[in-house]
Design a protein around this motif. Sequence first.
Motif, PDB file in Angstrom:
ATOM      1  N   UNK A   1     -68.029  85.565  38.393  1.00  0.00           N
ATOM      2  CA  UNK A   1     -68.627  86.724  39.059  1.00  0.00           C
ATOM      3  C   UNK A   1     -68.948  86.452  40.520  1.00  0.00           C
ATOM      4  N   UNK A   2     -68.963  85.171  40.903  1.00  0.00           N
ATOM      5  CA  UNK A   2     -69.308  84.819  42.271  1.00  0.00           C
ATOM      6  C   UNK A   2     -70.813  84.748  42.497  1.00  0.00           C
ATOM      7  N   UNK A   3     -71.548  85.134  41.487  1.00  0.00           N
ATOM      8  CA  UNK A   3     -73.016  85.162  41.562  1.00  0.00           C
ATOM      9  C   UNK A   3     -73.573  83.752  41.757  1.00  0.00           C
ATOM     10  N   UNK A   4     -74.581  83.636  42.627  1.00  0.00           N
ATOM     11  CA  UNK A   4     -75.187  82.320  42.870  1.00  0.00           C
ATOM     12  C   UNK A   4     -76.699  82.431  42.853  1.00  0.00           C
ATOM     13  N   UNK A   5     -77.367  81.459  42.193  1.00  0.00           N
ATOM     14  CA  UNK A   5     -78.837  81.506  42.238  1.00  0.00           C
ATOM     15  C   UNK A   5     -79.434  80.113  42.218  1.00  0.00           C
ATOM     16  N   UNK A   6     -80.667  80.044  42.714  1.00  0.00           N
ATOM     17  CA  UNK A   6     -81.381  78.765  42.725  1.00  0.00           C
ATOM     18  C   UNK A   6     -81.983  78.537  41.346  1.00  0.00           C
ATOM     19  N   UNK A   7     -81.732  77.338  40.785  1.00  0.00           N
ATOM     20  CA  UNK A   7     -82.282  77.017  39.466  1.00  0.00           C
ATOM     21  C   UNK A   7     -83.049  75.699  39.562  1.00  0.00           C
ATOM     22  N   UNK A   8     -84.332  75.692  39.186  1.00  0.00           N
ATOM     23  CA  UNK A   8     -85.078  74.434  39.192  1.00  0.00           C
ATOM     24  C   UNK A   8     -84.393  73.420  38.285  1.00  0.00           C
ATOM     25  N   UNK A   9     -84.356  72.180  38.693  1.00  0.00           N
ATOM     26  CA  UNK A   9     -83.683  71.141  37.890  1.00  0.00           C
ATOM     27  C   UNK A   9     -84.133  71.138  36.437  1.00  0.00           C
ATOM     28  N   UNK A  10     -85.437  71.399  36.227  1.00  0.00           N
ATOM     29  CA  UNK A  10     -85.969  71.362  34.865  1.00  0.00           C
ATOM     30  C   UNK A  10     -85.422  72.473  33.963  1.00  0.00           C
ATOM     31  N   UNK A  11     -84.941  73.545  34.571  1.00  0.00           N
ATOM     32  CA  UNK A  11     -84.425  74.655  33.766  1.00  0.00           C
ATOM     33  C   UNK A  11     -82.904  74.649  33.668  1.00  0.00           C
ATOM     34  N   UNK A  12     -82.304  73.648  34.293  1.00  0.00           N
ATOM     35  CA  UNK A  12     -80.852  73.692  34.477  1.00  0.00           C
ATOM     36  C   UNK A  12     -80.071  73.700  33.152  1.00  0.00           C
ATOM     37  N   UNK A  13     -80.439  72.806  32.236  1.00  0.00           N
ATOM     38  CA  UNK A  13     -79.707  72.717  30.963  1.00  0.00           C
ATOM     39  C   UNK A  13     -79.777  74.043  30.209  1.00  0.00           C
ATOM     40  N   UNK A  14     -80.976  74.618  30.164  1.00  0.00           N
ATOM     41  CA  UNK A  14     -81.144  75.873  29.445  1.00  0.00           C
ATOM     42  C   UNK A  14     -80.325  76.993  30.093  1.00  0.00           C
ATOM     43  N   UNK A  15     -80.328  77.012  31.416  1.00  0.00           N
ATOM     44  CA  UNK A  15     -79.580  78.035  32.148  1.00  0.00           C
ATOM     45  C   UNK A  15     -78.070  77.935  31.862  1.00  0.00           C
ATOM     46  N   UNK A  16     -77.573  76.713  31.871  1.00  0.00           N
ATOM     47  CA  UNK A  16     -76.137  76.519  31.618  1.00  0.00           C
ATOM     48  C   UNK A  16     -75.810  76.849  30.160  1.00  0.00           C
ATOM     49  N   UNK A  17     -76.726  76.487  29.267  1.00  0.00           N
ATOM     50  CA  UNK A  17     -76.514  76.775  27.852  1.00  0.00           C
ATOM     51  C   UNK A  17     -76.411  78.287  27.622  1.00  0.00           C
ATOM     52  N   UNK A  18     -77.238  79.065  28.322  1.00  0.00           N
ATOM     53  CA  UNK A  18     -77.143  80.528  28.208  1.00  0.00           C
ATOM     54  C   UNK A  18     -75.769  81.014  28.654  1.00  0.00           C
ATOM     55  N   UNK A  19     -75.309  80.444  29.746  1.00  0.00           N
ATOM     56  CA  UNK A  19     -73.982  80.802  30.259  1.00  0.00           C
ATOM     57  C   UNK A  19     -72.897  80.433  29.231  1.00  0.00           C
ATOM     58  N   UNK A  20     -73.023  79.239  28.633  1.00  0.00           N
ATOM     59  CA  UNK A  20     -72.021  78.760  27.670  1.00  0.00           C
ATOM     60  C   UNK A  20     -71.955  79.692  26.462  1.00  0.00           C
ATOM     61  N   UNK A  21     -73.139  80.086  25.962  1.00  0.00           N
ATOM     62  CA  UNK A  21     -73.169  80.980  24.795  1.00  0.00           C
ATOM     63  C   UNK A  21     -72.533  82.311  25.126  1.00  0.00           C
ATOM     64  N   UNK A  22     -72.828  82.795  26.324  1.00  0.00           N
ATOM     65  CA  UNK A  22     -72.295  84.094  26.735  1.00  0.00           C
ATOM     66  C   UNK A  22     -70.768  84.051  26.867  1.00  0.00           C
ATOM     67  N   UNK A  23     -70.228  82.980  27.437  1.00  0.00           N
ATOM     68  CA  UNK A  23     -68.793  82.981  27.733  1.00  0.00           C
ATOM     69  C   UNK A  23     -67.928  82.423  26.614  1.00  0.00           C
ATOM     70  N   UNK A  24     -68.458  81.494  25.799  1.00  0.00           N
ATOM     71  CA  UNK A  24     -67.614  80.936  24.730  1.00  0.00           C
ATOM     72  C   UNK A  24     -68.012  81.463  23.358  1.00  0.00           C
ATOM     73  N   UNK A  25     -69.156  82.108  23.276  1.00  0.00           N
ATOM     74  CA  UNK A  25     -69.608  82.625  21.986  1.00  0.00           C
ATOM     75  C   UNK A  25     -70.149  81.542  21.078  1.00  0.00           C
TER      76      UNK A  25
END
Length: 432
Positions: free
Chosen positions: A402-426
């Motif tokens: 999507x080209x979307x970019x946002x600042x993510x605190x290091x402590x939230x990074x794994x959770x943020x990526x995991x949300x992305x993974x669930x959304x895109x790979x199911x």
Amino acid sequence: VTVGRIQAIRGTKDLLGDELARWRVMESRVRRVALRAGYEEIRTPLFEATDLSSRSIGTETDIVQKEMYTFDDRKGRSLTLRPEGTASVVRAYLENNVAREKAVAKFWYMGPMYRYERPQKGRYRQFHQFGTEVLGSEEAFHDAETIAIFNAILRGLGLTDLTARLGSVGDEACRPAYVEKLSAYFRDRAGDLSELSRERLERNPLRILDSKEKEDRVIVEDAPSILDNLCDGCAKHLDDVRRALDSASIPHERDDALVRGLDYYTRTVFEIHHEKLGAQSALGGGGRYDRLVKDLGGPPTPSVGFAAGMERIAGVAEELGIAWDEPREVRLYVAPLTAEAEAKVFPLVHRFRERWWAEGAPRSRNLKTMLKRAARFEPDLLVLIGEEELAAASVALKRLDTGEQKAVPENDLIEEIENFARETTGRSSKKE
Ligand code: HAM
């Protein structure tokens, strides 16, 4: 001193990149289908005593006569690179006393085989087979199961327009009389046969049925068929195999003159062909070998199996444009935008790799160069660390879809990526 580049041996090939990725999909499909049908994997040595091949495949076959990689080892023992897998499985079955534990033993295997053939499309000197062997059953059930498994693997890979040719070579009760009848038929027409077929008349008249010469084809067409000359036992067995296949809607057609290149067969023989392959159209084949275990020194053990050529299957898939994809994993790329951020790359990449695919740049470059290098890895997400991010203990996470970019605190990074993974790979990711 000789200088210069050493090349791969004629008839062999390297597998890497996208081609190898496709092979991995084929391999995992084979594994899954075989395991679900109750087959156990077996891995046997790539070289064996030469006698094993000659006594099983047959001394008059092309394989034994001219296609084996045979050599003496340092003690003068004659060894041969395996030209196929069945003989080795039978040897291993006997040597490991498998029959003591299992009345019916079912094995699957996969690996390289060696035949000194003239290389051409679909024909190599080192090629790969997968296959199955059922030892200890004379049931038509297992002939049908063998064909069904092969068929299921090919269909699961998206191959259509397959033809399963099914025939029988009879047994010791009916084959000798048939061969005599066939020889007599060819002898009467010897003058019109090709030179090659005239030679085969004495040694192996069955091979004439397989002749590609034009003058032979007309004669072969009217030759007596083994299928009309089977004894009652063999005829009933073939009928049972056909009925079992029909009952499960597995397509097959009658082949009156199926000639296999190996001599150990009795009763059922079959091949699965694909039109796209041309002259080398067999994706694989097999059949029943009720006497082989005994011929190799074991007790009478009726058996059936098949083997498929993996280069051929991959070749057809490629020609048909069938894409075999490995399950997609989320891909991450970590890029440091300043020299100070470089130290962050290794621990991040290391942590990401517990769950996802990750790569990173050890050295910072300007943004444009970094993005260009990252693109080669086809990442889904970029993890960018610049001066600001470093100061705030955060990263800039950029989605490339999507080209979307946002600042993510290091402590939230794994959770943020995991949300992305669930959304895109199911799927959720698993920490390993
Ligand atoms: P086969 O027909 O000799 O049977 O080989 C099986 C398949 O291996 C062929 O149909 C072909 O796809 C592939 N193949 C053979 N030679 C080559 C080559 N030079 N290059 C590429 N592919 C090749 C057997 O090997 C038996 N052991 C099958 C069997 C198992 N029968 C009972 N159990």
